[in-house]
Scaffold this active site. Sequence first.
Site, short mmCIF file in Angstrom:
data_model
loop_
_atom_site.label_atom_id
_atom_site.label_comp_id
_atom_site.label_asym_id
_atom_site.label_seq_id
_atom_site.Cartn_x
_atom_site.Cartn_y
_atom_site.Cartn_z
N TYR A 35 -12.18 9.19 12.10
CA TYR A 35 -13.00 8.85 13.27
C TYR A 35 -12.90 7.37 13.54
CZ TYR A 35 -16.99 8.32 16.39
OH TYR A 35 -17.80 8.03 17.47
N LYS B 46 -20.70 -2.09 12.07
CA LYS B 46 -21.82 -1.74 11.19
C LYS B 46 -22.39 -2.93 10.40
CE LYS B 46 -20.90 3.02 11.75
NZ LYS B 46 -19.74 3.88 11.72
N ASP C 56 -9.29 0.74 9.45
CA ASP C 56 -10.58 0.81 10.12
C ASP C 56 -11.66 0.75 9.04
OD1 ASP C 56 -12.84 1.24 11.55
OD2 ASP C 56 -12.15 3.08 12.56
C1 PLP Z 1 -18.93 4.11 13.18
C2 PLP Z 1 -17.45 4.01 13.20
C3 PLP Z 1 -16.74 3.66 14.36
C4 PLP Z 1 -17.42 3.48 15.68
O1 PLP Z 1 -18.33 2.43 15.66
P1 PLP Z 1 -19.46 2.38 16.82
O2 PLP Z 1 -20.19 1.10 16.52
O3 PLP Z 1 -20.28 3.60 16.63
O4 PLP Z 1 -18.77 2.36 18.11
C5 PLP Z 1 -15.39 3.51 14.28
N1 PLP Z 1 -14.73 3.69 13.13
C6 PLP Z 1 -15.37 4.03 11.99
C7 PLP Z 1 -14.58 4.21 10.74
C8 PLP Z 1 -16.75 4.22 11.99
O5 PLP Z 1 -17.37 4.58 10.87
#
Ligand code: PLP
Length: 445
Positions: free
Chosen positions: A142, A263, A234
């Site tokens: 994701y 985050k 990521d």
């Molecule tokens: C949460 C998340 C995202 C998206 O971040 P948002 O701040 O919700 O847009 C992208 N990549 C990873 C791995 C995530 O955990």
Amino acid sequence: MNHEQSRALYDRALSVMPGGVNSSVRAVRPYPFFIEKGDGGHVVDADGNRYIDFVMGYGPLLLGHDLPEQVQAAVQQAAAEGPMYGAPTEVEVELAEFVTRHVPSVEMVRFVNSGTEATVSAVRLARGYTGRDKIVVMQGGYHGAQESTLVEGEGDHTHPSSPGIPESFAEHTLTVPFNDPEAAHEVFDEHGEDIAAVLTEPILGNYGIVQPVDGYHETLRELCDDHGSLLIFDEVITGFRVGGLQCAQGKFGIDPDITTFGKIVGGGFPVGAIGGKSEIVEQFTPAGDVFQSGTFSGHPVTMAAGLETLRYAAENDVYGHVDGLGERLRSGLQDILEDQAPEYTVVGTDSMFKVVFTREAPDSFEGHCEAGCQQREDCPRFEQCPKNGHDIKQAETERWERLFWPAMRDQGVFLTANQFESQFICDAHTDQDIEDALEAYKEAI
Ligand SMILES: *Cc1c(COP(=O)(O)O)cnc(C)c1O
């Protein structure tokens, strides 16, 4: 447990917000409880019910809900001085210095406002830098709500996973199963010259919690090097969560070209960031030609919250505390499963954890991973434990959501709303919280 206020609020919410929420995962069935306030490692809902909170905002809250004095003071001051300016401030330089000092591969960083924005910009940067269009992502990975990664299918037979995304986006996105070096070799054999980047989480953190098998990231690194492609980690979820301040890449000893953050780096406020080698990140405008911009980027309140949170973590052995509790919780869960549900799998590392309702038990538990699946080849569970998105998908999602989640809620434990999303331990959690959570699991499983 009474939920009348939450029910009434959801009734109102359904009239004015699609699905009654602002982020789809929050729409727990039949209706979510509405949070009134946080309290350390707990939350209190609109009806006054108190829960141990293992959702932690879906990852951003490393310290829990009561920010330490120094973090609170920095946030209050930044807000009081005027929320933002559209001109640079010292605090963004300081946070960028902090990140580049601690994360091995990151020499420069651009702050944005969400993890999604970070991955969108990272993909554009990789495409701009290499002059190629294709990206490779992991099935079940994701990367936020972005066009290029909302795809399903296998290899080069991909299509958008949501209406509203033109087929042509998916044409440029190739998918492989996580932890499958052969599939990665195949996709590079066929498309190597067109691949701008491999985009992966170091640990699948949004779909179960799947750790890499031995050598997997090294294979990706090598394939990228051999084909002139970039490796993008990521680390929106693992950044400043797994491996402490060096992040998951430091823990695994992998040197990605680009890293995305989000985050935790914003200390609980909206944030994202794209970091990496200067030569690459300097392709962003205005230093380079790859367009990147944002009214709220580097927001002073967010920067202050992120900087003081990470400073506090560095000065107070926060990672020692949360990782220690994580270890205790995961090994306690492992003991419960051996007794009550040997087919289920404990996953997680550091301060991340989850019980995945997998369907098969090994013959023996002799010498298995004690505190969450680490993908050790000599573990007797190795064949049964999930290796990729497909394996996670096969687990018992309905039972998890409809029976297990409400049973935990009713015992005052707030878990993420489905089998796929990780849960988190924060600095405000205590030994007692872990004991209480284990008792609740014993009942609910
Ligand atoms: C949460 C998340 C995202 C998206 O971040 P948002 O701040 O919700 O847009 C992208 N990549 C990873 C791995 C995530 O955990």
